[in-house]
Design an enzyme around this catalytic site. Structure first.
Site, mmCIF file in Angstrom:
data_model
loop_
_atom_site.group_PDB
_atom_site.id
_atom_site.type_symbol
_atom_site.label_atom_id
_atom_site.label_comp_id
_atom_site.label_asym_id
_atom_site.label_seq_id
_atom_site.Cartn_x
_atom_site.Cartn_y
_atom_site.Cartn_z
ATOM 1 N N SER A 63 0.833 -1.215 0.000
ATOM 2 C CA SER A 63 0.000 0.000 0.000
ATOM 3 C C SER A 63 0.865 1.261 0.000
ATOM 4 O O SER A 63 0.473 2.275 -0.594
ATOM 5 C CB SER A 63 -0.967 -0.006 1.187
ATOM 6 O OG SER A 63 -0.283 0.124 2.408
ATOM 7 N N ARG A 75 13.105 -7.766 4.679
ATOM 8 C CA ARG A 75 14.382 -8.471 4.645
ATOM 9 C C ARG A 75 15.442 -7.619 5.327
ATOM 10 O O ARG A 75 15.476 -6.401 5.136
ATOM 11 C CB ARG A 75 14.851 -8.670 3.192
ATOM 12 C CG ARG A 75 13.987 -9.562 2.352
ATOM 13 C CD ARG A 75 14.336 -11.006 2.452
ATOM 14 N NE ARG A 75 15.759 -11.297 2.346
ATOM 15 C CZ ARG A 75 16.319 -12.429 2.753
ATOM 16 N NH1 ARG A 75 15.572 -13.360 3.314
ATOM 17 N NH2 ARG A 75 17.616 -12.633 2.611
ATOM 18 N N LEU A 122 19.009 -6.340 5.264
ATOM 19 C CA LEU A 122 19.948 -6.173 4.151
ATOM 20 C C LEU A 122 21.385 -6.184 4.668
ATOM 21 O O LEU A 122 21.662 -5.679 5.763
ATOM 22 C CB LEU A 122 19.646 -4.860 3.427
ATOM 23 C CG LEU A 122 18.263 -4.842 2.755
ATOM 24 C CD1 LEU A 122 17.825 -3.417 2.436
ATOM 25 C CD2 LEU A 122 18.269 -5.710 1.494
ATOM 26 N N HIS A 152 9.245 2.876 8.554
ATOM 27 C CA HIS A 152 9.142 1.955 9.683
ATOM 28 C C HIS A 152 7.984 2.402 10.575
ATOM 29 O O HIS A 152 7.869 3.587 10.903
ATOM 30 C CB HIS A 152 10.452 1.963 10.483
ATOM 31 C CG HIS A 152 10.436 0.993 11.621
ATOM 32 N ND1 HIS A 152 10.582 -0.366 11.438
ATOM 33 C CD2 HIS A 152 10.263 1.183 12.950
ATOM 34 C CE1 HIS A 152 10.502 -0.968 12.612
ATOM 35 N NE2 HIS A 152 10.302 -0.061 13.552
ATOM 36 N N GLU A 186 22.937 -0.396 10.359
ATOM 37 C CA GLU A 186 22.246 -0.810 11.590
ATOM 38 C C GLU A 186 20.736 -0.806 11.345
ATOM 39 O O GLU A 186 20.172 0.192 10.871
ATOM 40 C CB GLU A 186 22.604 0.146 12.737
ATOM 41 C CG GLU A 186 22.220 -0.427 14.090
ATOM 42 C CD GLU A 186 22.590 0.508 15.239
ATOM 43 O OE1 GLU A 186 22.133 0.259 16.355
ATOM 44 O OE2 GLU A 186 23.299 1.508 14.995
ATOM 45 N N GLN A 198 -1.232 7.401 7.740
ATOM 46 C CA GLN A 198 -0.199 8.438 7.839
ATOM 47 C C GLN A 198 1.010 8.096 6.965
ATOM 48 O O GLN A 198 1.625 8.972 6.359
ATOM 49 C CB GLN A 198 0.255 8.607 9.297
ATOM 50 C CG GLN A 198 -0.824 9.133 10.215
ATOM 51 C CD GLN A 198 -1.336 10.482 9.760
ATOM 52 O OE1 GLN A 198 -0.558 11.380 9.437
ATOM 53 N NE2 GLN A 198 -2.642 10.633 9.707
HETATM 54 C C1 GAR Z 1 4.058 -0.805 6.679
HETATM 55 O O1 GAR Z 1 3.366 -0.552 7.856
HETATM 56 C C2 GAR Z 1 5.535 -0.508 6.865
HETATM 57 O O2 GAR Z 1 5.771 0.587 7.698
HETATM 58 C C3 GAR Z 1 5.999 -1.780 7.501
HETATM 59 O O3 GAR Z 1 5.318 -2.801 6.816
HETATM 60 C C4 GAR Z 1 4.062 -2.291 6.355
HETATM 61 C C5 GAR Z 1 3.983 -2.558 4.877
HETATM 62 O O4 GAR Z 1 2.717 -2.230 4.393
HETATM 63 N N1 GAR Z 1 7.408 -1.922 7.383
HETATM 64 C C6 GAR Z 1 8.157 -2.529 8.308
HETATM 65 O O5 GAR Z 1 7.702 -3.042 9.308
HETATM 66 C C7 GAR Z 1 9.638 -2.532 7.999
HETATM 67 N N2 GAR Z 1 10.374 -2.888 9.144
HETATM 68 P P1 GAR Z 1 2.476 -2.093 2.824
HETATM 69 O O6 GAR Z 1 3.058 -3.352 2.171
HETATM 70 O O7 GAR Z 1 0.996 -2.060 2.686
HETATM 71 O O8 GAR Z 1 3.156 -0.853 2.347
#
Ligand code: GAR
Length: 196
Positions: free
Chosen positions: A13, A99, A101, A117, A151, A181
């Site tokens: 999304s 993943r 990296l 994040h 990191e 958001q």
């Molecule tokens: C989102 O909430 C993003 O912030 C999170 O995964 C979701 C992906 O949603 N990312 C992480 O947790 C990365 N560590 P989406 O596939 O609908 O964009």
């Protein structure tokens, strides 16, 4: 025009929000970039369908087919680099790309690798961020767009958004409120970065 390459693992999304922004007449000029490719490490990632329907090249690179993290990252870099343009290396956007990296991969894209994040970094790096924020009794939660450094979930912060944590919240309801958001701040943060 600069290329953007978006990496996803699932619903996509955030990728869809970036694609829609890039394809909007009033934003395309401001962004000065187009989404050239969407790459997933999972063939069944739902986001691939959206990308294809919007005329974007998609690639699948199954991490399970590689003997090591290094081998997967090297293959991933080879695919990404196909979308560099002379004098304009592509911006690499992690959008729910689940993943870890390798430092070699991250350093190769230093300064042009960004992530979103679902927490107010530096709080709650890693997984299960929504439940951890609820368990900690946080009254507010948020999302962070940041430059990627070796990191995990660190690196210079480019943008953040905050929402209240409601007494009735579950991890799912909080995640949904935050995702709204994310869709607003990620395209804007990318536009700001591209303007620099
Ligand atoms: C989102 O909430 C993003 O912030 C999170 O995964 C979701 C992906 O949603 N990312 C992480 O947790 C990365 N560590 P989406 O596939 O609908 O964009």
């Amino acid at each position: 025009m600069k290329n953007i390459v978006i990496l996803i693992s699932g619903g996509g999304s955030n990728m869809a929000a970036i694609v829609k922004t890039a394809q909007r007449d009033d934003w395309a000029g401001r962004l000065g970039a187009k989404v050239a490719a969407v790459i997933s490490n999972k063939a069944d990632a739902k986001g691939l369908v959206f990308a294809r329907e919007h005329g974007i090249v998609t690639e699948v690179l199954d991490h399970k087919a590689f003997a090591s993290r290094e081998a997967f990252d090297a293959a991933l870099a080879a695919v990404i680099d196909r979308f560099d343009q002379p004098g304009a290396p592509a911006l690499v956007v992690l959008a729910g790309f689940m993943r870890i990296l390798t430092p070699g991969f991250v350093n190769r894209y230093a300064g042009r690798l960004v992530n979103i994040h679902p927490s107010l970094l530096p709080a709650f790096a890693g997984l299960h961020t929504h439940q951890r924020a609820i368990d900690a009794g946080c009254k507010f939660a948020g999302v962070t767009v940041h430059q990627v450094t070796p990191e995990l979930d660190h690196g210079p912060i480019l943008a953040q958004a905050v929402v209240p944590v409601l007494p009735s919240d579950t991890a799912d309801t909080l995640a949904a409120r935050l995702l709204t958001q994310e869709h607003l701040i990620y395209p804007r943060a990318i536009a700001d970065l591209l303007r620099k």
